[in-house]
Design a protein around this motif. Structure first.
Motif, PDB file in Angstrom:
ATOM      1  N   VAL A  95     -21.490  13.593  21.953  1.00 18.31           N
ATOM      2  CA  VAL A  95     -20.909  13.393  23.275  1.00 18.31           C
ATOM      3  C   VAL A  95     -19.535  13.997  23.278  1.00 18.31           C
ATOM      4  CG1 VAL A  95     -20.058  11.712  24.925  1.00 18.31           C
ATOM      5  CG2 VAL A  95     -22.143  11.269  23.676  1.00 18.31           C
ATOM      6  N   LEU A  96     -19.245  14.706  24.330  1.00 19.73           N
ATOM      7  CA  LEU A  96     -17.906  15.242  24.513  1.00 19.73           C
ATOM      8  C   LEU A  96     -17.009  14.081  24.873  1.00 19.73           C
ATOM      9  CD1 LEU A  96     -17.487  18.527  25.333  1.00 19.73           C
ATOM     10  CD2 LEU A  96     -16.350  17.365  26.957  1.00 19.73           C
ATOM     11  N   ALA A  97     -16.293  13.500  23.935  1.00 21.11           N
ATOM     12  CA  ALA A  97     -15.559  12.287  24.245  1.00 21.11           C
ATOM     13  C   ALA A  97     -14.082  12.501  24.051  1.00 21.11           C
ATOM     14  CB  ALA A  97     -16.038  11.136  23.362  1.00 21.11           C
ATOM     15  N   THR A  98     -13.314  12.146  25.059  1.00 21.43           N
ATOM     16  CA  THR A  98     -11.864  12.227  24.959  1.00 21.43           C
ATOM     17  C   THR A  98     -11.307  10.910  25.454  1.00 21.43           C
ATOM     18  OG1 THR A  98     -12.006  14.552  25.499  1.00 21.43           O
ATOM     19  CG2 THR A  98      -9.824  13.543  25.563  1.00 21.43           C
ATOM     20  N   LEU A  99     -10.836  10.071  24.532  1.00 17.06           N
ATOM     21  CA  LEU A  99     -10.245   8.799  24.907  1.00 17.06           C
ATOM     22  C   LEU A  99      -8.766   8.879  24.565  1.00 17.06           C
ATOM     23  CD1 LEU A  99     -12.902   6.266  23.661  1.00 17.06           C
ATOM     24  CD2 LEU A  99     -12.327   6.787  26.016  1.00 17.06           C
ATOM     25  N   ALA A 100      -7.935   8.853  25.565  1.00  8.84           N
ATOM     26  CA  ALA A 100      -6.512   9.059  25.342  1.00  8.84           C
ATOM     27  C   ALA A 100      -5.746   7.771  25.560  1.00  8.84           C
ATOM     28  CB  ALA A 100      -5.990  10.134  26.287  1.00  8.84           C
ATOM     29  N   ALA A 101      -4.761   7.538  24.693  1.00  3.80           N
ATOM     30  CA  ALA A 101      -3.837   6.411  24.832  1.00  3.80           C
ATOM     31  C   ALA A 101      -4.559   5.091  24.929  1.00  3.80           C
ATOM     32  CB  ALA A 101      -2.935   6.600  26.051  1.00  3.80           C
ATOM     33  N   VAL A 102      -5.651   4.924  24.169  1.00  2.00           N
ATOM     34  CA  VAL A 102      -6.384   3.669  24.174  1.00  2.00           C
ATOM     35  C   VAL A 102      -6.244   3.041  22.801  1.00  2.00           C
ATOM     36  CG1 VAL A 102      -8.618   2.572  24.485  1.00  2.00           C
ATOM     37  CG2 VAL A 102      -8.027   4.591  25.828  1.00  2.00           C
ATOM     38  N   PRO A 103      -5.608   1.875  22.687  1.00  2.00           N
ATOM     39  CA  PRO A 103      -5.406   1.259  21.376  1.00  2.00           C
ATOM     40  C   PRO A 103      -6.723   0.892  20.725  1.00  2.00           C
ATOM     41  CG  PRO A 103      -3.991   0.264  23.052  1.00  2.00           C
ATOM     42  CD  PRO A 103      -4.977   1.134  23.767  1.00  2.00           C
ATOM     43  N   VAL A 104      -6.677   0.668  19.416  1.00  2.00           N
ATOM     44  CA  VAL A 104      -7.875   0.288  18.680  1.00  2.00           C
ATOM     45  C   VAL A 104      -8.422  -1.017  19.236  1.00  2.00           C
ATOM     46  CG1 VAL A 104      -8.746  -0.394  16.419  1.00  2.00           C
ATOM     47  CG2 VAL A 104      -7.059   1.445  16.606  1.00  2.00           C
ATOM     48  N   ALA A 161     -14.202   5.874  43.277  1.00  2.00           N
ATOM     49  CA  ALA A 161     -12.782   5.583  43.069  1.00  2.00           C
ATOM     50  C   ALA A 161     -12.571   4.121  43.422  1.00  2.00           C
ATOM     51  CB  ALA A 161     -11.895   6.483  43.932  1.00  2.00           C
ATOM     52  N   MET A 162     -11.940   3.368  42.532  1.00  2.00           N
ATOM     53  CA  MET A 162     -11.764   1.935  42.753  1.00  2.00           C
ATOM     54  C   MET A 162     -10.592   1.452  41.925  1.00  2.00           C
ATOM     55  SD  MET A 162     -14.867   0.325  40.482  1.00  2.00           S
ATOM     56  CE  MET A 162     -14.685   0.126  38.694  1.00  2.00           C
ATOM     57  N   ARG A 163     -10.146   0.241  42.183  1.00  2.00           N
ATOM     58  CA  ARG A 163      -9.036  -0.300  41.422  1.00  2.00           C
ATOM     59  C   ARG A 163      -9.492  -0.652  40.004  1.00  2.00           C
ATOM     60  NH1 ARG A 163     -10.072  -5.066  44.712  1.00  2.00           N
ATOM     61  NH2 ARG A 163     -10.691  -6.843  43.420  1.00  2.00           N
ATOM     62  N   SER A 164      -8.579  -0.557  39.062  1.00  2.00           N
ATOM     63  CA  SER A 164      -8.842  -0.981  37.695  1.00  2.00           C
ATOM     64  C   SER A 164      -7.956  -2.171  37.366  1.00  2.00           C
ATOM     65  CB  SER A 164      -8.579   0.161  36.712  1.00  2.00           C
ATOM     66  OG  SER A 164      -7.198   0.494  36.681  1.00  2.00           O
ATOM     67  N   THR A 165      -8.461  -3.067  36.552  1.00  2.00           N
ATOM     68  CA  THR A 165      -7.748  -4.285  36.201  1.00  2.00           C
ATOM     69  C   THR A 165      -7.207  -4.176  34.786  1.00  2.00           C
ATOM     70  OG1 THR A 165      -9.170  -5.620  37.638  1.00  2.00           O
ATOM     71  CG2 THR A 165      -7.951  -6.794  35.925  1.00  2.00           C
ATOM     72  N   GLY A 166      -5.913  -4.368  34.632  1.00  2.00           N
ATOM     73  CA  GLY A 166      -5.319  -4.347  33.302  1.00  2.00           C
ATOM     74  C   GLY A 166      -5.726  -5.573  32.499  1.00  2.00           C
ATOM     75  N   ASP A 167      -5.723  -5.428  31.181  1.00  2.00           N
ATOM     76  CA  ASP A 167      -6.069  -6.556  30.315  1.00  2.00           C
ATOM     77  C   ASP A 167      -5.161  -6.539  29.089  1.00  2.00           C
ATOM     78  OD1 ASP A 167      -7.131  -4.567  28.593  1.00  2.00           O
ATOM     79  OD2 ASP A 167      -9.079  -4.705  29.576  1.00  2.00           O
ATOM     80  N   THR A 168      -5.427  -7.408  28.142  1.00  2.00           N
ATOM     81  CA  THR A 168      -4.580  -7.513  26.962  1.00  2.00           C
ATOM     82  C   THR A 168      -4.525  -6.202  26.195  1.00  2.00           C
ATOM     83  OG1 THR A 168      -5.055  -9.878  26.745  1.00  2.00           O
ATOM     84  CG2 THR A 168      -4.251  -8.745  24.778  1.00  2.00           C
ATOM     85  N   ASN A 169      -5.630  -5.504  26.144  1.00  2.00           N
ATOM     86  CA  ASN A 169      -5.699  -4.260  25.392  1.00  2.00           C
ATOM     87  C   ASN A 169      -5.005  -3.108  26.111  1.00  2.00           C
ATOM     88  OD1 ASN A 169      -7.041  -2.752  23.065  1.00  2.00           O
ATOM     89  ND2 ASN A 169      -7.657  -1.539  24.836  1.00  2.00           N
ATOM     90  N   SER A 170      -5.081  -3.104  27.431  1.00  2.00           N
ATOM     91  CA  SER A 170      -4.478  -2.028  28.222  1.00  2.00           C
ATOM     92  C   SER A 170      -3.833  -2.635  29.455  1.00  2.00           C
ATOM     93  CB  SER A 170      -5.557  -1.011  28.622  1.00  2.00           C
ATOM     94  OG  SER A 170      -5.008   0.038  29.367  1.00  2.00           O
ATOM     95  N   PRO A 171      -2.611  -3.131  29.333  1.00  2.00           N
ATOM     96  CA  PRO A 171      -1.959  -3.839  30.443  1.00  2.00           C
ATOM     97  C   PRO A 171      -1.692  -2.926  31.638  1.00  2.00           C
ATOM     98  CG  PRO A 171      -0.863  -4.260  28.343  1.00  2.00           C
ATOM     99  CD  PRO A 171      -1.796  -3.118  28.118  1.00  2.00           C
ATOM    100  N   GLY A 172      -1.602  -3.559  32.799  1.00  2.00           N
ATOM    101  CA  GLY A 172      -1.253  -2.840  34.017  1.00  2.00           C
ATOM    102  C   GLY A 172      -2.453  -2.436  34.841  1.00  2.00           C
TER     103      GLY A 172
END
Length: 304
Positions: A55-64, A155-166
């Motif tokens: 899979v062509l996968a590019t995950l940027a700025a995502v913590p472990v 296109a929709m809103r995204s909800t921040g969580d502990t892993n990726s706040p905001g």
């Protein structure tokens, strides 16, 4: 005597080599259980959020730990409530999934939560520029193209969580003629992550949920049992032309998906904690059930 012994030893060694060679040719390995290997391989492939190589996968700025998927197929149990009546119909420009508050684009892509077409297009451009500016680490990079090469799906809103706040917005688009799919994350007006995949790398079938689409319908496993609610969820995937309708139920709601050029898109609002993934069904033009995620061995039915 030594010369005779040497000749005897040499003859013995030669004979041993012949016998071993004959035994080697006579041994036939048992055939590999291809169907079982293939099923296991497909299931393991869907357990990855970022798939390397295939899979062509590019995950940027995502913590472990972001969106890790638990192994094993969990049986659907009491966590799936009786679905609410769904609203909308497939293949129509004005189709709305249950709980949506927006409008569809001309291609059928859903714009929800007040996200405008201009904002979605701007977000897509920022994500493509963000990906293009990332260092390649000495490796050749795949150029993803321009925003005009893509068709908007969601296109929709995204909800921040502990892993990726905001909080922010998700923009989902497909590159025309290639079916390369992007999920872009925009926070604070700037691109903060992009996920890229191709259906060619995953399983095929009448209905196939996107291999990395879980980021649209789940929060971090670090927040298990403590999700922020209400939560906007989305489900995307590919669908064959013989499928006339796709429904998705999740937690306390359900939706009839919009079918858009070989893709399905569904969205809704989650009002309670869940442990079971969205339940997806596909129907043909006669209303006959032709796909059920509960019987799909490659579909992960439990959440982390």
């Amino acid at each position: 005597m030594n010369g005779v012994d040497d000749q005897r030893d040499f003859g013995f060694e030669e004979r041993m080599r012949e016998l071993l060679a004959e035994d080697a040719h006579s041994v036939q390995p048992s055939p590999a259980p291809y169907p079982a290997i293939r099923r296991r391989g497909l299931a393991e492939r869907r357990q990855r959020v970022a798939v390397t190589g295939a899979v062509l996968a590019t995950l940027a700025a995502v913590p472990v730990g972001a969106y890790a998927v638990a192994g094993g197929n969990g049986a659907r149990g009491a966590d799936t409530a009786a679905p609410r009546p769904s609203v909308g119909a497939p293949r129509t420009p004005t189709a709305q999934a249950s709980g949506t508050a927006g409008a569809d684009t001309a291609s059928g892509g859903q714009l929800l939560d007040g996200v405008t077409a201009e904002q979605a297009a701007d977000g897509l451009e920022k994500c493509l520029a963000y990906d293009d500016a990332k260092p390649s680490g000495g490796l050749e990079k795949d150029y993803l193209g321009d925003a005009g090469d893509y068709r908007m799906l969601l296109a929709m809103r995204s909800t921040g969580d502990t892993n990726s706040p905001g909080d922010g917005i998700y923009v989902v688009a497909v590159k025309e003629k290639t079916d390369v799919r992007l999920i872009c994350t925009i926070k604070g007006g700037e691109a903060s992550g992009i996920n890229v995949s191709s259906p060619d790398a995953g399983p095929t079938g009448l209905v196939v949920s996107d291999i990395n689409g879980g980021k649209l319908y789940q929060q971090s496993f670090l927040d298990k049992g403590n999700w922020k609610l209400p939560f906007r969820w989305g489900v995307i995937g590919t669908v064959e032309p013989s499928v006339a309708k796709v429904t998705v139920s999740y937690g306390d709601g359900s939706a009839t998906a919009t079918l858009d050029h070989g893709w399905f898109v569904a969205a809704g609002i989650l009002n309670r904690q869940v442990t079971v993934a969205p339940h997806i069904k596909g129907f043909d033009a006669t209303g006959r059930l032709v796909y059920d995620s509960d019987t799909d061995e490659t579909y992960e039915r439990t959440l982390p």
